[in-house]
Design a protein around this motif. Structure first.
Motif, PDB file in Angstrom:
ATOM      1  N   ASN A  18       0.725  -1.488   0.417  1.00 14.87           N
ATOM      2  CA  ASN A  18      -0.546   0.063   0.108  1.00 14.87           C
ATOM      3  C   ASN A  18       0.988   1.328  -0.098  1.00 14.87           C
ATOM      4  OD1 ASN A  18      -1.810   2.214   0.345  1.00 14.87           O
ATOM      5  ND2 ASN A  18      -3.071   0.824   1.937  1.00 14.87           N
ATOM      6  N   ASP A  73       0.399   4.058  -1.360  1.00 17.59           N
ATOM      7  CA  ASP A  73      -0.496   5.878  -1.547  1.00 17.59           C
ATOM      8  C   ASP A  73      -0.195   5.842   0.394  1.00 17.59           C
ATOM      9  OD1 ASP A  73      -1.086   5.969  -3.272  1.00 17.59           O
ATOM     10  OD2 ASP A  73      -3.335   5.744  -3.252  1.00 17.59           O
ATOM     11  N   ALA A  74      -0.422   4.605   0.829  1.00 17.83           N
ATOM     12  CA  ALA A  74      -0.531   4.729   2.767  1.00 17.83           C
ATOM     13  C   ALA A  74       0.146   5.286   3.213  1.00 17.83           C
ATOM     14  CB  ALA A  74      -1.175   3.521   3.608  1.00 17.83           C
ATOM     15  N   PHE A 117       3.345   7.040   1.357  1.00 17.94           N
ATOM     16  CA  PHE A 117       3.111   8.649   0.579  1.00 17.94           C
ATOM     17  C   PHE A 117       2.576   9.302   1.381  1.00 17.94           C
ATOM     18  CE2 PHE A 117       6.175   5.439  -1.812  1.00 17.94           C
ATOM     19  CZ  PHE A 117       7.137   6.286  -1.687  1.00 17.94           C
ATOM     20  N   ASP A 118       1.303   9.206   1.675  1.00 19.12           N
ATOM     21  CA  ASP A 118       0.880  10.019   2.284  1.00 19.12           C
ATOM     22  C   ASP A 118       0.507  11.143   3.292  1.00 19.12           C
ATOM     23  OD1 ASP A 118      -0.356   9.977  -1.317  1.00 19.12           O
ATOM     24  OD2 ASP A 118      -2.431   8.818   0.337  1.00 19.12           O
ATOM     25  N   HIS A 119       1.509   9.880   3.950  1.00 24.91           N
ATOM     26  CA  HIS A 119       1.635  10.244   5.266  1.00 24.91           C
ATOM     27  C   HIS A 119       3.350  10.384   6.193  1.00 24.91           C
ATOM     28  CE1 HIS A 119      -2.345  11.168   5.995  1.00 24.91           C
ATOM     29  NE2 HIS A 119      -2.483  10.373   5.479  1.00 24.91           N
ATOM     30  N   ILE A 120       4.347  10.576   4.609  1.00 21.73           N
ATOM     31  CA  ILE A 120       5.714  10.243   4.611  1.00 21.73           C
ATOM     32  C   ILE A 120       6.557  10.883   6.105  1.00 21.73           C
ATOM     33  CG2 ILE A 120       6.411  12.350   3.048  1.00 21.73           C
ATOM     34  CD1 ILE A 120       7.700   8.656   3.264  1.00 21.73           C
ATOM     35  N   GLN A 161       4.476  12.109   8.808  1.00 20.42           N
ATOM     36  CA  GLN A 161       4.308  11.065   9.866  1.00 20.42           C
ATOM     37  C   GLN A 161       4.966  10.247  10.293  1.00 20.42           C
ATOM     38  OE1 GLN A 161       1.747  12.665  11.710  1.00 20.42           O
ATOM     39  NE2 GLN A 161       3.047  11.407  13.418  1.00 20.42           N
ATOM     40  N   HIS A 162       4.979   8.890   9.533  1.00 21.91           N
ATOM     41  CA  HIS A 162       5.875   7.806   9.548  1.00 21.91           C
ATOM     42  C   HIS A 162       6.765   8.312   9.399  1.00 21.91           C
ATOM     43  CE1 HIS A 162       2.232   5.763   8.112  1.00 21.91           C
ATOM     44  NE2 HIS A 162       2.341   6.129   7.065  1.00 21.91           N
ATOM     45  N   TYR A 165       7.726   2.504   7.644  1.00 21.29           N
ATOM     46  CA  TYR A 165       7.498   2.203   6.734  1.00 21.29           C
ATOM     47  C   TYR A 165       7.125   0.768   6.176  1.00 21.29           C
ATOM     48  CZ  TYR A 165       9.782   6.570   5.615  1.00 21.29           C
ATOM     49  OH  TYR A 165      10.027   8.395   5.939  1.00 21.29           O
ATOM     50  N   THR A 205       3.720   0.169   7.759  1.00 20.69           N
ATOM     51  CA  THR A 205       2.987   0.616   6.376  1.00 20.69           C
ATOM     52  C   THR A 205       2.049   0.253   5.004  1.00 20.69           C
ATOM     53  OG1 THR A 205       3.453   2.689   8.082  1.00 20.69           O
ATOM     54  CG2 THR A 205       1.616   3.077   5.705  1.00 20.69           C
TER      55      THR A 205
END
Lengths: 316, 236
Positions: free
Chosen positions: A2, A4-5, A7-10, A12-13, A277, A280
């Motif tokens: 996934n 998108d999950a 890189f959309d919140h890189i 935060q991760h 990473y 996620t």
């Protein structure tokens, strides 16, 4: 996978990963210090951390700490836990050196004997705690939640919790303190001298046994601080908690370059980020697998780690 | 007598390296120990500094029996050594290496004074003060090892092969400095393969062969001894 999950919140991760990795880094320092001076992988170090988590838990429960106390009490419990954890882990590490390793050194035992002794000490401590804690039920043991987690900083959508801030700040402060101690003080020079050339160090008047006790104590101290941070973050411990943490911290030490203090920090933080990473990307299923794939890949392509060794040999 | 070695034997496993050697060093002297490779010169040094335990015999320093005293404690008693192979700490700067020499001392003023003295004796070290020991040339490392040993302000300075691997001009220079150090009041025991230099600089000397002392005398006597000439000075 996934993507998108991820890189959309890189951002935060990454922050979550750094906070996770800071605990690995603190534990990794113990492996790296002992390896740098003795060329020994102290597999008992995972239990040094485990003993710390129990000591902190007993202290908190013993003084009657309740869930989410006021901020003043929480800081008090954190500092008290840090002191108790550092003392318990440091004491355990020194005890292991005095009871087990010192006698082997006197007899000039081959390195394989040290390694097997380390594994033996690790298993013994694990089992002793399995039998004598929690009525011997070998279960997870919970403890009061010391900190009510909240968002402390919101920077461009990246949320950093108060707990993450504490973990990162504590890890960096300990790291800077240790680095200064090793590189700037007389005792630190003694440690580096023994790491670089034990015979010549003796000719300078350095007591090798005292240096060795010192590095076990310092490594234990760092593990004790990691233990209090772990307890705050996860709120449980168990007799075998050291195994996976220890292995990951060891991975972090190798990743950064075992024997290199700054390498332990870099390796720990990097491993934490890699884990988050991949957690996620794979919805948590493959998190641990990737941590160890990283270890294998590093050993294959760069056995000296990212920064190479420095405590023992010349800095590049 | 500052140093007295009485009938010392030493083994590496089953191999006997020293077969009961006796020698002594008086205060203020430069004493040389010469011999071929494998004669036991470095082993003798390791016995004096305490890096290897002796099998039998006694070692006395400054009137006290130090046979069973740990190596690091012998430094405090006043034995300083520049070891075989120099033993420079490669990951420490020149200054840190010199500071290591003063590890057992707490008198900041005295340490600063000796640092000044060493850097005057070896101006090259001053130029390299911030460089790591591992980046120095062989000759510079030798100077660093000797200077570092002086930093403990030793009563007895042990020098193990100070000329090893040095160009002839540097050998001259290092022996001149040894003489200078001695004239400033430090007793010196030097182990050397370069017998010519060592004997011409030493007050007294011993010849070591396969773990036995086979000859002793003043430096000048041995320099003109036919057997020594033939074996160690390359003169028929």
């Amino acid at each position: 996978m996934n993507f998108d999950a991820l890189f959309d919140h890189i951002g935060q991760h990454t922050v979550d990963g750094l906070a996770k990795g800071a605990i690995y880094a603190l534990v990794a320092l113990g492996y790296t210090l002992v390896y740098g001076v003795l060329r020994l992988i102290n597999f008992a170090h995972s239990e040094v951390f485990m003993v710390g988590t129990f000591a902190v838990m007993w202290t908190w429960i013993g003084i009657g700490a309740g869930n989410t106390p006021s901020i003043g009490i929480a800081i008090l419990l954190l500092v008290l836990g840090g002191l108790v954890g550092a003392a318990a882990s440091g004491g355990t590490a020194v005890l292991v050196e005095l009871v087990a390793y010192r006698h082997l050194r006197r007899k000039n035992a081959p390195s394989l004997v040290f390694l097997i002794t380390a594994i033996g000490v690790s298993l013994s401590l694990t089992e002793i705690f399995g039998i004598f804690t929690g009525n011997g039920e070998r279960k997870i043991q919970g403890m009061p939640t010391i900190l009510n987690q909240s968002i402390a900083i919101d920077f461009l959508g990246v949320e950093i919790t108060n707990l993450q801030l504490i973990v990162l700040a504590a890890a960096f402060l300990m790291m800077i303190g240790l680095d200064q101690f090793i590189n700037k003080t007389r005792y630190g020079r003694g440690v580096r001298a023994v790491a670089q050339n034990p015979d010549t160090a003796a000719l300078m008047g350095v007591n090798k046994d005292r240096v060795i006790v010192l590095i076990f104590a310092l490594g234990g101290l760092m593990a004790g601080v990691a233990a209090v941070l772990w307890n705050m973050r996860y709120g449980f411990t168990r007799f075998d908690i050291g195994f996976v943490i220890g292995l990951k911290a060891f991975t972090a030490a190798v990743l950064g370059g075992i024997g290199n203090l700054r390498g332990a920090l870099v390796g720990g933080l990097l491993l934490g980020v890699i884990e988050v990473y991949f957690a996620t990307l794979t919805a948590s299923k493959w998190e641990d697998v990737f941590a160890f794939i990283v270890l294998v890949v590093v050993l294959m392509f760069r056995p000296t780690g990212l920064l190479g060794e420095s405590l023992g040999r010349a800095r590049a | 007598m500052l140093l007295e070695i009485d009938n010392v034997t030493l083994h590496y496993g089953r191999i006997q390296a020293l077969h009961g050697i006796s020698l002594n060093v008086n205060e203020g002297e430069v004493v040389a120990l010469i011999g071929a490779n494998g004669a036991g010169k470095t082993t003798t040094m390791r016995a004096i500094s305490g890096l290897r335990p002796v099998s039998s015999g006694r070692i006395r320093f400054n009137g006290e029996d130090i046979t069973n005293v740990r190596a690091d404690l012998r430094v405090i008693r006043g034995i300083g050594q520049s070891p075989e192979g120099r033993g420079v700490f490669p990951g420490m700067t020149v200054r840190e290496n010199l500071d290591m020499g003063a590890y057992t001392r707490r008198d900041a003023a005295g340490i600063a004074e000796d640092m000044e003295r060493v850097l005057t004796l070896f101006p090259r070290l001053q130029e390299r003060i911030k460089q790591n020991g591992g980046t120095l040339s062989g000759g510079e490392q030798q100077m660093l090892a000797v200077g570092r040993a002086l930093m403990s302000r030793p009563k007895l300075l042990l020098l193990d092969e100070p000329s090893m691997g040095l160009a002839p001009m540097l050998i001259q220079q290092i022996f001149s400095i040894i003489t200078e150090i001695n004239e400033q009041g430090t007793t010196v025991l030097v182990v050397e393969q370069n017998a010519q230099q060592a004997l011409s600089r030493a007050h007294r000397a011993y010849v070591l062969e396969t773990g036995n002392i086979v000859k002793e005398g003043t430096g000048q006597d041995l320099l003109h001894d036919p057997a020594v000439k033939a074996a160690y000075l390359g003169v028929a």
